[in-house]
Design a protein around this motif. Structure first.
Motif, mmCIF file in Angstrom:
data_model
loop_
_atom_site.group_PDB
_atom_site.id
_atom_site.type_symbol
_atom_site.label_atom_id
_atom_site.label_comp_id
_atom_site.label_asym_id
_atom_site.label_seq_id
_atom_site.Cartn_x
_atom_site.Cartn_y
_atom_site.Cartn_z
ATOM 1 N N UNK A 110 42.017 38.777 37.097
ATOM 2 C CA UNK A 110 40.742 38.317 37.634
ATOM 3 C C UNK A 110 40.326 36.984 37.013
ATOM 4 N N UNK A 111 40.565 36.851 35.728
ATOM 5 C CA UNK A 111 40.251 35.569 35.062
ATOM 6 C C UNK A 111 41.149 34.466 35.581
ATOM 7 N N UNK A 112 42.437 34.758 35.748
ATOM 8 C CA UNK A 112 43.366 33.743 36.215
ATOM 9 C C UNK A 112 43.057 33.315 37.641
ATOM 10 N N UNK A 113 42.614 34.295 38.482
ATOM 11 C CA UNK A 113 42.289 33.950 39.854
ATOM 12 C C UNK A 113 41.097 33.001 39.964
ATOM 13 N N UNK A 134 49.407 31.203 35.519
ATOM 14 C CA UNK A 134 48.341 30.960 36.489
ATOM 15 C C UNK A 134 48.495 31.982 37.603
ATOM 16 N N UNK A 135 47.425 32.199 38.345
ATOM 17 C CA UNK A 135 47.430 33.183 39.426
ATOM 18 C C UNK A 135 46.836 32.569 40.675
ATOM 19 N N UNK A 136 47.409 32.952 41.827
ATOM 20 C CA UNK A 136 46.929 32.474 43.123
ATOM 21 C C UNK A 136 46.805 33.692 44.040
ATOM 22 N N UNK A 137 45.710 33.786 44.759
ATOM 23 C CA UNK A 137 45.475 34.901 45.680
ATOM 24 C C UNK A 137 46.178 34.632 47.005
ATOM 25 N N UNK A 139 47.481 36.536 51.046
ATOM 26 C CA UNK A 139 46.933 37.423 52.078
ATOM 27 C C UNK A 139 47.271 38.886 51.759
ATOM 28 N N UNK A 140 46.518 39.781 52.433
ATOM 29 C CA UNK A 140 46.698 41.237 52.312
ATOM 30 C C UNK A 140 46.564 41.728 50.868
ATOM 31 N N UNK A 141 45.702 41.005 50.076
ATOM 32 C CA UNK A 141 45.373 41.452 48.732
ATOM 33 C C UNK A 141 46.446 41.210 47.707
ATOM 34 N N UNK A 142 47.456 40.471 48.096
ATOM 35 C CA UNK A 142 48.513 40.206 47.141
ATOM 36 C C UNK A 142 48.123 39.072 46.186
ATOM 37 N N UNK A 143 48.802 39.043 45.048
ATOM 38 C CA UNK A 143 48.551 38.033 44.015
ATOM 39 C C UNK A 143 49.882 37.451 43.579
ATOM 40 N N UNK A 144 49.924 36.126 43.471
ATOM 41 C CA UNK A 144 51.120 35.429 42.997
ATOM 42 C C UNK A 144 50.862 34.962 41.571
ATOM 43 N N UNK A 145 51.716 35.435 40.627
ATOM 44 C CA UNK A 145 51.641 34.999 39.234
ATOM 45 C C UNK A 145 52.791 34.042 38.957
#
Length: 449
Positions: A110-113, A134-137, A139-145
């Motif tokens: 959540x902090x990274x997003x 780093x994190x990027x949001x 589609x469909x609730x997925x997260x890329x780290x």
């Protein structure tokens, strides 16, 4: 009782204090500069890594949104990527990345997003050294780290810090030594001035302090001190000359008094005591006048060329009172004039001028005062040759005609006149009266307030 640090500091030499202050200021400046340099370098390097990670994460997000991800995910710069489902399961990773444990837990994600790049210890994930994540949001609730090792950056910053930690004190010491030498060379002319002043004694009065070639403050100080030494030497010469001339002038009346008394006491039966008393009285009066003149000059010298008082003086009243005491003097003009100064000193000026004029006049003495503050005393005597008109204002100066007169003074009258007139911001000079001599005294008139 031990001295305080401030007292110890004040006892140190100027060279030491300037060097220490320069070294302290330099050390503080270098420490701040080193800290700022490391901080800027760290931000620049990590910022470059974070920008690259975000671009890689955005690339993976686009492919994830379009269902174009390969397994494993291929990156060309060694970036570690994890694609997490909504429930936190790992869907896709790069080659060699952990397929079971996400790099970030839920709160950290959540902090990274929110755009924050996080530090992470890579050892639990079989990656040596720290990571930046780093994190990027998607589609469909997925997260890329996206993560990358920053061990090289950390080591580089550590090396830079060690270099600065060792180099800064060395640079401070080097520059302190240079400051010590430069300040020493700068103060060398002052040391030369001190040695020159120490060499000046009563047997070497005419010596002067060395003047440095540089046109700086020390050069100006040397010139000022040399001017002061010249004035002191001139004052000392005048004092020695005054003492010598005064001794010579005092010797004559004292010798005359002693001779008259010795003759009268040696031959009392043939002595004319009335004549002896008159002769002794005349010499005593001569001594009294000489003492008064010497005292007047001493007071002028003591005041440094300033009048005893500065108050409004009606010069016309002073002139009238003085002229009334001389039957031979005639007041031909007396305009009202107000000057600033000392009335007694101005009275002495006019008295001395009238004494000289009456002593040398053939038949008349004329006094005039004009409204512009010009006072003239004119006699019809033999006058003074032009080449002697400046010399007669020197102390103990008498022309041959004056020396031949028993009633003549000691040569201090005109000297007192000039010194007093100068103290009142005026000037005095002599000119021809055809026949005779005219003394001109110019005094500035006081402003009416």
């Amino acid at each position: 009782m031990a001295d305080s640090p401030l007292a110890w500091w004040r006892r140190q030499g100027l060279r030491f204090r300037l060097t220490m202050v320069a070294a302290a200021v330099l050390a503080l400046a270098l420490a701040i500069s080193a800290s700022v340099l490391l901080s800027v370098l760290q931000r620049a390097l990590l910022g470059t890594v974070d920008d690259s990670l975000r671009r890689q994460a955005q690339t993976v997000r686009v492919k994830a949104d379009n269902e174009m991800l390969t397994s494993p995910i291929v990156t060309h710069d060694g970036t570690i990527v994890q694609v997490l489902e909504r429930d936190g399961r790992i869907a896709n990773v790069t080659y060699g990345a952990d397929r079971l444990v996400p790099l970030l837990d839920a709160p950290a994600r959540q902090r990274a997003l929110k755009g924050e790049a996080l530090y992470l210890d890579g050892r639990p994930y079989a990656i040596p050294g720290p990571l930046h994540v780093v994190a990027v949001s998607a589609d469909r609730g997925r997260t890329v780290l996206a993560a990358r090792p920053i061990g090289e950056i950390v080591r580089s910053l550590g090396v830079a810090g060690k270099v600065l930690f060792v180099g800064t004190p060395a640079l401070v010491v080097l520059l302190a030594a240079a400051s010590w030498l430069i300040i020493g060379r700068t103060l060398r002319p002052i040391a030369a001035l001190r040695r020159g002043a120490a060499d000046i004694t009563h047997t070497a009065r005419s010596r002067r302090l060395p003047v440095p070639q540089a046109r700086d403050e020390v050069h100006a100080l040397a010139l000022t001190l040399n001017d002061m030494l010249a004035r002191l030497e001139e004052a000392e010469k005048r004092q020695r000359s005054l003492v010598s001339d005064a001794s010579h002038e005092l010797r004559s009346p004292l010798a005359s008094i002693r001779l008259q008394l010795e003759v009268a006491l040696g031959h009392p039966e043939g002595a004319d005591w009335q004549e002896t008393a008159e002769g002794v009285l005349e010499d005593t009066l001569r001594l009294s006048r000489l003492a008064e003149d010497l005292l007047a000059l001493a007071r002028l010298d003591e005041r440094g060329g300033r009048p005893a008082r500065r108050e409004p003086v009606n010069l016309d009243e002073v002139v009238r009172r003085c002229v009334e005491r001389y039957g031979e003097a005639h007041l031909v003009a007396c305009d009202p004039v107000l000057v600033t100064g000392d009335a007694l000193d101005l009275t002495r000026v006019l008295t001395n001028l009238l004494d000289n004029a009456v002593r040398h006049a053939a038949s008349k003495v004329e006094v005039a005062l004009t409204a512009d503050g010009v006072l003239t005393v004119t006699d019809d005597g033999p006058g003074i040759p032009p080449e002697d008109r400046e010399r007669v204002f020197d102390r103990f100066t008498r022309l041959d005609s004056g020396r031949g007169r028993d009633e003549g003074g000691a040569g201090l009258g005109l000297a007192i006149v000039r010194e007093t007139v100068r103290a009142h911001d005026g000037r005095v000079y002599l000119e021809d009266a055809l026949p005779g001599l005219r003394v001109v005294v110019e005094l500035p008139a006081a402003r009416n307030t």
